[in-house]
Design a protein around this motif. Structure first.
Motif, short mmCIF file in Angstrom:
data_model
loop_
_atom_site.label_atom_id
_atom_site.label_comp_id
_atom_site.label_asym_id
_atom_site.label_seq_id
_atom_site.Cartn_x
_atom_site.Cartn_y
_atom_site.Cartn_z
N LEU A 217 0.71 -1.19 -0.07
CA LEU A 217 -0.10 -0.08 0.14
C LEU A 217 0.90 1.18 0.07
CD1 LEU A 217 -2.79 1.08 0.00
CD2 LEU A 217 -2.92 0.84 2.55
N PRO A 218 1.85 1.42 0.86
CA PRO A 218 2.56 2.64 0.82
C PRO A 218 3.27 3.04 -0.56
CG PRO A 218 3.46 1.32 2.60
CD PRO A 218 2.39 0.45 1.87
N ASP A 219 3.75 1.99 -1.40
CA ASP A 219 4.11 2.47 -2.68
C ASP A 219 3.13 2.69 -3.69
OD1 ASP A 219 6.77 1.85 -1.77
OD2 ASP A 219 6.72 -0.33 -2.34
N ALA A 220 2.05 2.05 -3.43
CA ALA A 220 0.86 2.47 -4.45
C ALA A 220 0.23 3.90 -3.94
CB ALA A 220 -0.22 1.37 -4.00
N PRO B 223 -9.35 7.80 -10.77
CA PRO B 223 -9.50 6.56 -11.42
C PRO B 223 -8.18 6.05 -12.22
CG PRO B 223 -11.41 7.82 -11.53
CD PRO B 223 -10.48 8.72 -10.97
N ALA B 224 -7.51 7.02 -12.94
CA ALA B 224 -6.54 7.02 -13.59
C ALA B 224 -5.34 6.57 -12.90
CB ALA B 224 -5.99 8.18 -14.39
N SER B 225 -5.15 7.07 -11.85
CA SER B 225 -4.19 6.61 -10.63
C SER B 225 -4.47 5.26 -10.30
CB SER B 225 -3.99 7.58 -9.51
OG SER B 225 -5.41 7.45 -8.93
N PHE B 226 -5.67 4.77 -10.27
CA PHE B 226 -6.25 3.35 -10.02
C PHE B 226 -5.47 2.39 -11.05
CE2 PHE B 226 -9.44 3.05 -6.18
CZ PHE B 226 -8.82 4.09 -5.71
N GLN B 227 -5.82 2.87 -12.31
CA GLN B 227 -5.19 1.95 -13.31
C GLN B 227 -3.75 1.92 -13.47
OE1 GLN B 227 -6.31 3.61 -17.19
NE2 GLN B 227 -5.97 1.81 -18.29
N MET B 228 -2.96 2.95 -12.96
CA MET B 228 -1.75 2.98 -13.05
C MET B 228 -1.28 1.94 -11.68
SD MET B 228 -0.55 6.97 -13.48
CE MET B 228 1.08 6.54 -13.16
N VAL B 229 -1.71 1.90 -10.64
CA VAL B 229 -1.66 0.99 -9.59
C VAL B 229 -1.66 -0.37 -10.18
CG1 VAL B 229 -2.08 0.08 -7.26
CG2 VAL B 229 -1.94 2.37 -7.98
N ALA B 230 -2.64 -0.56 -10.88
CA ALA B 230 -3.30 -2.13 -11.48
C ALA B 230 -2.26 -2.57 -12.52
CB ALA B 230 -4.65 -1.82 -12.04
N ASP B 231 -1.73 -1.54 -13.21
CA ASP B 231 -0.78 -1.82 -14.34
C ASP B 231 0.66 -2.24 -13.81
OD1 ASP B 231 -2.96 -1.98 -15.99
OD2 ASP B 231 -2.27 0.24 -16.55
N PHE C 187 1.90 -2.84 -10.31
CA PHE C 187 2.00 -3.50 -9.07
C PHE C 187 1.68 -4.91 -9.67
CE2 PHE C 187 2.26 0.60 -7.56
CZ PHE C 187 3.14 0.67 -6.56
N ALA C 188 2.22 -5.74 -8.59
CA ALA C 188 2.04 -7.16 -8.50
C ALA C 188 0.61 -7.43 -7.74
CB ALA C 188 3.04 -8.07 -7.94
N PRO C 189 0.07 -8.74 -7.72
CA PRO C 189 -1.04 -9.03 -6.92
C PRO C 189 -0.83 -9.18 -5.64
CG PRO C 189 -1.18 -10.32 -9.17
CD PRO C 189 0.12 -9.68 -8.87
N PRO C 190 -1.42 -8.93 -4.59
CA PRO C 190 -3.11 -8.74 -4.80
C PRO C 190 -3.59 -7.24 -4.98
CG PRO C 190 -2.56 -9.04 -2.45
CD PRO C 190 -1.03 -9.16 -3.27
N ILE C 191 -2.71 -6.46 -4.76
CA ILE C 191 -3.26 -5.02 -4.76
C ILE C 191 -3.61 -4.48 -6.12
CG2 ILE C 191 -0.90 -3.82 -5.21
CD1 ILE C 191 -2.03 -1.67 -2.67
N SER C 192 -2.75 -5.18 -7.19
CA SER C 192 -3.18 -4.79 -8.56
C SER C 192 -4.40 -5.24 -8.95
CB SER C 192 -2.24 -5.35 -9.54
OG SER C 192 -2.04 -6.76 -9.42
N ASP C 193 -4.89 -6.39 -8.37
CA ASP C 193 -6.21 -7.19 -8.84
C ASP C 193 -7.24 -6.34 -8.17
OD1 ASP C 193 -4.95 -9.13 -9.98
OD2 ASP C 193 -4.87 -10.47 -8.17
N GLU C 194 -7.05 -5.83 -6.73
CA GLU C 194 -8.19 -4.92 -6.03
C GLU C 194 -8.44 -3.56 -6.84
OE1 GLU C 194 -10.15 -6.19 -3.89
OE2 GLU C 194 -9.07 -7.91 -3.31
N PHE C 195 -7.33 -2.91 -7.35
CA PHE C 195 -7.19 -1.67 -7.83
C PHE C 195 -7.94 -1.78 -9.28
CE2 PHE C 195 -5.38 -0.24 -3.88
CZ PHE C 195 -5.34 1.29 -4.01
N ARG C 196 -7.67 -3.01 -9.91
CA ARG C 196 -7.87 -3.03 -11.33
C ARG C 196 -9.75 -3.36 -11.40
NH1 ARG C 196 -5.07 -6.65 -12.64
NH2 ARG C 196 -3.43 -5.48 -13.79
#
Length: 315
Positions: free
Chosen positions: A147-150, A165-173, A175-184
């Motif tokens: 979470l801190p890096d995200a 929402p665009a920043s959410f997409q950047m985190v999804a693209d 980062f590795a799971p599981p945080i990328s899955d949640e934000f995506r």
């Protein structure tokens, strides 16, 4: 065939049939229509809550995840969802029932004592839920570390002029799971027409992390009344890092005590199993007194819980 085994197998088959029928009935007549109505209310904005109640719900998002809802199906469904397992509540219940019956039958047939069947039945019921809780704990810990890096990535994106929402997409693209899955998932919900508030609330509910709940509250409040979102995300990232550092310090300082606790808890069971296979007649004396053995197991369980609570801190 042993009549006890026949009775246990008959009970197992009947319990599995009744459980399957009840789960199908609940899925078709209760859960699915309720979920459809809820999605329609979220999509059309026709909720039963007033604006004052909506602000109250924002405060409820920041409450601890340990405060369980009043209805246990929703609480257990949230546990399964937060663990990241792609199974439903009825599946876990059926697995618990089937595993409990199998372990109970094996215990009774192997030891020829009725009380081992009770212990095996309880153990089989608890084991699947213990696995769910373990997966949830590991997933929440991994999400907290990411979470801190995200938050830093989101802060830089917002400072550069991107939308949330665009920043959410950047985190999804990036980062590795599981945080990328949640934000995506949160980003795709908004693209599919789900409201901004509902998607963020769903994110907070799926993860069960206090810091993400605070972020969701901040985003919803900022959407209504404005404010410095960049400073808030920076402060939240710093706070999460400090909490992780404190958690690692506590873990290192209590490492020796935790190792001693594990050895002291596991040693009686290992010694009993060794004596049971090496000298069964000597171990049978303890098996002939189930109350004493159950008291030992209960005392060991209470001791493990006390030790676990002593090394936990609220921060």
């Amino acid at each position: 065939m042993n009549p006890i085994l026949v009775a246990l197998l008959t009970f197992a088959a009947t319990a599995m049939f009744v459980g399957t029928a009840l789960s199908v009935f609940y899925e078709m007549l209760v859960r699915y229509p309720a979920s459809v109505r809820q999605r329609l209310r979220e999509a059309t904005g026709k909720t039963k809550s007033s604006p004052a109640t909506a602000l109250l719900n924002l405060k409820q998002l920041a409450q601890s995840a340990s405060e369980a809802p009043s209805q246990w199906p929703y609480w257990t469904s949230d546990l399964i969802q937060q663990s990241g397992l792609s199974i439903e509540l009825k599946t876990v219940i059926l697995i618990s029932m089937g595993l409990a019956v199998v372990i109970a039958v094996a215990a009774v047939v192997g030891t020829h004592t009725w009380w081992t069947g009770v212990v095996g039945l309880l153990g089989g019921l608890v084991l699947p839920w213990a696995y769910v809780l373990l997966k949830r704990h590991l997933r929440i810990r991994q999400l907290t570390r990411q979470l801190p890096d995200a938050l830093d990535v989101m802060c830089r994106a917002v400072r550069a002029g991107q939308t949330v929402p665009a920043s959410f997409q950047m985190v999804a693209d990036d980062f590795a799971p599981p945080i990328s899955d949640e934000f995506r998932h949160c980003y795709e919900q908004q693209n599919l027409g789900l409201s901004y508030d509902a998607s963020l609330r769903s994110l907070a509910q799926r993860t069960g992390i206090m810091e993400l709940r605070i972020l969701v509250v901040a985003l919803l409040v900022q959407c209504r009344s404005g404010g410095s979102l960049i400073d808030l995300m920076q402060n939240l990232a710093t706070t999460v890092r400090k909490r992780l550092i404190l958690q690692q310090k506590v873990k290192s300082l209590t490492g020796e005590g935790r190792l001693q606790a594990i050895v002291l808890i596991a040693l009686p069971f290992l010694v009993f199993l060794a004596i049971y296979f090496l000298n069964r007649e000597y171990a049978q004396v303890l098996l002939d007194h189930p109350r004493l053995l159950m008291g030992c197991v209960f005392a060991q369980t209470v001791g493990a819980l006390v030790i676990h609570r002593l090394i936990q801190i609220d921060y």
